[in-house]
Design a protein around this motif. Sequence first.
Motif, PDB file in Angstrom:
ATOM      1  N   TRP A  86       0.800  -1.216   0.000  1.00 56.52           N
ATOM      2  CA  TRP A  86       0.000   0.000   0.000  1.00 56.52           C
ATOM      3  C   TRP A  86       0.838   1.275   0.000  1.00 56.52           C
ATOM      4  O   TRP A  86       0.428   2.291  -0.591  1.00 56.52           O
ATOM      5  CB  TRP A  86      -0.969  -0.007   1.180  1.00 56.52           C
ATOM      6  CG  TRP A  86      -0.357   0.293   2.523  1.00 56.52           C
ATOM      7  CD1 TRP A  86       0.074  -0.595   3.449  1.00 56.52           C
ATOM      8  CD2 TRP A  86      -0.129   1.598   3.080  1.00 56.52           C
ATOM      9  NE1 TRP A  86       0.570   0.056   4.559  1.00 56.52           N
ATOM     10  CE2 TRP A  86       0.450   1.400   4.353  1.00 56.52           C
ATOM     11  CE3 TRP A  86      -0.351   2.900   2.647  1.00 56.52           C
ATOM     12  CZ2 TRP A  86       0.814   2.470   5.186  1.00 56.52           C
ATOM     13  CZ3 TRP A  86       0.011   3.958   3.464  1.00 56.52           C
ATOM     14  CH2 TRP A  86       0.575   3.744   4.725  1.00 56.52           C
ATOM     15  N   LYS A  87       2.006   1.260   0.633  1.00 52.17           N
ATOM     16  CA  LYS A  87       2.813   2.481   0.730  1.00 52.17           C
ATOM     17  C   LYS A  87       3.313   2.961  -0.627  1.00 52.17           C
ATOM     18  O   LYS A  87       3.642   4.139  -0.794  1.00 52.17           O
ATOM     19  CB  LYS A  87       3.987   2.266   1.681  1.00 52.17           C
ATOM     20  CG  LYS A  87       3.582   2.141   3.141  1.00 52.17           C
ATOM     21  CD  LYS A  87       4.786   1.996   4.066  1.00 52.17           C
ATOM     22  CE  LYS A  87       4.354   1.902   5.516  1.00 52.17           C
ATOM     23  NZ  LYS A  87       5.487   1.767   6.461  1.00 52.17           N
ATOM     24  N   ASP A 102      -0.995   1.676 -10.457  1.00 52.28           N
ATOM     25  CA  ASP A 102      -1.472   1.923  -9.089  1.00 52.28           C
ATOM     26  C   ASP A 102      -2.061   3.313  -8.913  1.00 52.28           C
ATOM     27  O   ASP A 102      -1.959   3.926  -7.847  1.00 52.28           O
ATOM     28  CB  ASP A 102      -0.360   1.676  -8.061  1.00 52.28           C
ATOM     29  CG  ASP A 102      -0.084   0.181  -7.880  1.00 52.28           C
ATOM     30  OD1 ASP A 102      -1.035  -0.606  -7.999  1.00 52.28           O
ATOM     31  OD2 ASP A 102       1.080  -0.189  -7.645  1.00 52.28           O
ATOM     32  N   TRP A 151     -10.357  -3.716   4.464  1.00 49.67           N
ATOM     33  CA  TRP A 151      -9.008  -3.730   3.896  1.00 49.67           C
ATOM     34  C   TRP A 151      -8.383  -5.106   4.103  1.00 49.67           C
ATOM     35  O   TRP A 151      -8.276  -5.592   5.228  1.00 49.67           O
ATOM     36  CB  TRP A 151      -8.150  -2.647   4.549  1.00 49.67           C
ATOM     37  CG  TRP A 151      -6.748  -2.600   4.019  1.00 49.67           C
ATOM     38  CD1 TRP A 151      -6.348  -2.844   2.744  1.00 49.67           C
ATOM     39  CD2 TRP A 151      -5.568  -2.289   4.762  1.00 49.67           C
ATOM     40  NE1 TRP A 151      -4.984  -2.703   2.635  1.00 49.67           N
ATOM     41  CE2 TRP A 151      -4.481  -2.365   3.855  1.00 49.67           C
ATOM     42  CE3 TRP A 151      -5.323  -1.954   6.090  1.00 49.67           C
ATOM     43  CZ2 TRP A 151      -3.170  -2.122   4.254  1.00 49.67           C
ATOM     44  CZ3 TRP A 151      -4.021  -1.707   6.481  1.00 49.67           C
ATOM     45  CH2 TRP A 151      -2.953  -1.782   5.574  1.00 49.67           C
ATOM     46  N   THR A 199       1.455   3.001  -3.209  1.00 53.41           N
ATOM     47  CA  THR A 199       0.287   3.423  -3.985  1.00 53.41           C
ATOM     48  C   THR A 199      -0.322   4.717  -3.463  1.00 53.41           C
ATOM     49  O   THR A 199      -1.443   5.060  -3.841  1.00 53.41           O
ATOM     50  CB  THR A 199      -0.790   2.326  -3.974  1.00 53.41           C
ATOM     51  OG1 THR A 199      -1.425   2.278  -2.680  1.00 53.41           O
ATOM     52  CG2 THR A 199      -0.207   0.967  -4.294  1.00 53.41           C
ATOM     53  N   VAL A 200       0.387   5.434  -2.588  1.00 51.83           N
ATOM     54  CA  VAL A 200      -0.134   6.699  -2.061  1.00 51.83           C
ATOM     55  C   VAL A 200       0.796   7.833  -2.455  1.00 51.83           C
ATOM     56  O   VAL A 200       1.912   7.611  -2.925  1.00 51.83           O
ATOM     57  CB  VAL A 200      -0.300   6.647  -0.521  1.00 51.83           C
ATOM     58  CG1 VAL A 200      -1.326   5.597  -0.133  1.00 51.83           C
ATOM     59  CG2 VAL A 200       1.031   6.394   0.179  1.00 51.83           C
ATOM     60  N   PHE A 206      -4.921  -7.130   3.689  1.00 59.11           N
ATOM     61  CA  PHE A 206      -3.500  -6.836   3.504  1.00 59.11           C
ATOM     62  C   PHE A 206      -2.665  -8.112   3.553  1.00 59.11           C
ATOM     63  O   PHE A 206      -3.107  -9.159   4.019  1.00 59.11           O
ATOM     64  CB  PHE A 206      -3.002  -5.826   4.544  1.00 59.11           C
ATOM     65  CG  PHE A 206      -3.305  -6.184   5.974  1.00 59.11           C
ATOM     66  CD1 PHE A 206      -2.593  -7.173   6.637  1.00 59.11           C
ATOM     67  CD2 PHE A 206      -4.306  -5.524   6.659  1.00 59.11           C
ATOM     68  CE1 PHE A 206      -2.870  -7.499   7.950  1.00 59.11           C
ATOM     69  CE2 PHE A 206      -4.594  -5.835   7.973  1.00 59.11           C
ATOM     70  CZ  PHE A 206      -3.879  -6.832   8.625  1.00 59.11           C
ATOM     71  N   GLY A 208      -0.803   1.358   7.668  1.00 60.02           N
ATOM     72  CA  GLY A 208      -1.919   1.487   6.731  1.00 60.02           C
ATOM     73  C   GLY A 208      -3.213   1.866   7.425  1.00 60.02           C
ATOM     74  O   GLY A 208      -4.033   2.620   6.886  1.00 60.02           O
ATOM     75  N   ARG A 254      -2.002  11.215   4.213  1.00 64.88           N
ATOM     76  CA  ARG A 254      -3.385  11.313   3.717  1.00 64.88           C
ATOM     77  C   ARG A 254      -3.803  12.773   3.594  1.00 64.88           C
ATOM     78  O   ARG A 254      -4.401  13.180   2.596  1.00 64.88           O
ATOM     79  CB  ARG A 254      -4.325  10.573   4.676  1.00 64.88           C
ATOM     80  CG  ARG A 254      -5.789  10.576   4.243  1.00 64.88           C
ATOM     81  CD  ARG A 254      -6.712  10.217   5.389  1.00 64.88           C
ATOM     82  NE  ARG A 254      -6.754  11.264   6.407  1.00 64.88           N
ATOM     83  CZ  ARG A 254      -6.426  11.093   7.676  1.00 64.88           C
ATOM     84  NH1 ARG A 254      -6.029   9.916   8.118  1.00 64.88           N
ATOM     85  NH2 ARG A 254      -6.495  12.109   8.530  1.00 64.88           N
ATOM     86  N   HIS A 283      -4.275   2.870  -2.311  1.00 66.20           N
ATOM     87  CA  HIS A 283      -4.819   2.768  -0.956  1.00 66.20           C
ATOM     88  C   HIS A 283      -5.808   3.902  -0.666  1.00 66.20           C
ATOM     89  O   HIS A 283      -6.918   3.670  -0.175  1.00 66.20           O
ATOM     90  CB  HIS A 283      -3.653   2.809   0.031  1.00 66.20           C
ATOM     91  CG  HIS A 283      -3.969   2.333   1.405  1.00 66.20           C
ATOM     92  ND1 HIS A 283      -4.495   1.085   1.677  1.00 66.20           N
ATOM     93  CD2 HIS A 283      -3.819   2.937   2.625  1.00 66.20           C
ATOM     94  CE1 HIS A 283      -4.653   0.936   2.982  1.00 66.20           C
ATOM     95  NE2 HIS A 283      -4.253   2.050   3.581  1.00 66.20           N
TER      96      HIS A 283
END
Length: 668
Positions: free
Chosen positions: A273-274, A297, A317, A276-277, A319, A344, A360, A301
């Motif tokens: 996930w990291k 991606d 979610w 994809t942000v 993972f 996450g 975020r 996330h």
Amino acid sequence: MLLMELDDPFLKRFSGYSSRFANVTAFNRFSAIYAIWSNYGLDITVLYAIWSKRLQEINHAGAGGLWAELVSNRGFEAGGQNTPSNIWPWSIVGDQSSIYVATDRSSLFERNKIALRMDVLCDSNGCPSGGVGVYNPGYWGMNIEEGKKYKVAFYVRSTGDIDLSVSLTSSNGSLTLASENIIASASDVSKWTKKEVLLVAKGTDHGARLQLTTSKKGSIWIDQVSAMPVDTYKGHGFRNDLFQMMVDIKPRFIRFPGGCFVEGEWLSNAFRWKETVGPWEERPGHFGDVWKYWTDDGLGHFEFFQLAEDIGAAPIWVFNNGISHNDEVETASVMPFVQEALDGIEFARGDANSTWGSVRAAMGRQEPFELKYVAIGNEDCGKTYYKGNYIVFYNAIKKAYPDIKIISNCDGSSRPLDHPADYYDYHIYTSASSLFSMYHQFDRTSRNGPKAFVSEYAVTGKDAGTGSLLAALAEAAFLIGLEKNSDIVEMASYAPLFVNTNDRRWNPDAIVFNSSHLYGTPSYWVQRFFAESSGSTLLASTLKGNSSSLVASAITWQNNGKDYIRIKAVNFGASSVNLKVLVTGLDPNVMKVSGSKKTILTSTNVMDENSFTQPEKVVPHESLLEMAEEDLTVILPPHSFSSFDLLKESAKIRMPISDSSSTSSQKV
């Protein structure tokens, strides 16, 4: 409860069901009586089940599907980090005498170093008409529509002045649908510079492409090319028509991002996930080695949480727990994966000043997302280190977030789990006859311990076709069984939600699409029958008759201040059924039941499917329902799924009704 005997020769005849049964004429008609007790308090159980969807990056459900990005391989990374790299599906406009194209590692972005270099060998006098350059066809053609706006963004640098045409063209490049020129001096583009243009289409082409061309001699580097429709759902980047298909099911949760996509064939290719942000340009993308295609991606996330919120669904979610299909991390070494999961959760739920909550917030979202459910892994229960790893994850998450509900991969439907969990995950893919007979699968499951989450179910194999009526009927019966066991089965979601017809990696799926069109399979339409099930009240009922091809249930719910009873019935057999419905327990001096509507899903052939040419060949048909007093007799066609909505209303005008003994519906 539903009283039926299923272990009889009728069902055994369906074993190995084939098309030879499909055109059987209904030569006989069975009879059955369905009695419903509706007396506001007696023998009523509350239905907790949340019916919803599983959204996995499979079949190009996200990249080239729900995520509206039109450019495929926008950062030229899909061919790998070695140079020169394969730039597919990008192609060259021009020939070897006019342009030379290669990749190098000169990108501005540290996590995706590959960039495209174009050496233009011709000039305005020698270049072909329209110039030379590269084009991208997107995901089997870009859907460009007249009057619509498209935002194109990319990074560029050059050793000299540039005069670059950014165009949307027809599939062969012969017709220009929209175009803008970017002109800049060498000093303006000597370093990587972001350029943006807004293109307004003057024509329509469902298989269009994006072109970057020039007639100016020199070297140009291009990277991170994006083309997005301006008109996306709430401006959040989701394709409107596919999103609306989801909205119409009224999902209560979305499970993401998989699926096997979470595991990977190897951990090196698992969804992390990291990565994809943050800004889309800085996301490295990765090769999903289970389903064998690259994703940039863009649907990451953050976007998954935004999707769940936009649709009004609870996010679940899933993972990675240090396990892929082919390699595992020993429990003693799993803490980095545990910390990644905790981070996450913090990204979703943390304060804007927290380490990951601030990431975020930097993406434009100050307020936390709502996250109450997580699943530790996917289908990993039998792996060597799963249970050991699971306990480490469970303890760490419960310590930091005691309110989060944790889902185990291990099946607890037939025997108790040997580890703590709030839910256990149950998957079933089988034939139509088997799934139909499994409507009672959870009848004998212990009511103590974790609840069941049926996160993947579908008819597969020959019975499924590419979305048959037969499969949908068996799935409907199975769902009715889950509905009647909703005290233990709290959540259920269908097999993969989307499939791009150009890259079907899994079959079956609920929604089929290409760049411009879509349709729901019969299995999709089955989901619509259950749209009112979440939070409704399940009524005690009995079905009696001489046909074990029937499965039925009854619920009550409110809509616009009115009380309704909905009866759902599956006739899995080749003969019609006369069904007499008796609604008991109502005081005729106070309440009465009247007809409202009936909805029937059926077709002339049990293996019928929908298609792009016949998108509504197998869809539900609604009509008015008439009934006399409290008794209703209906005909259930062969191979059909029917629902009947009955309106409960006052028997006397303005007569006050006491509801002190009623059991109110509840929602999860």
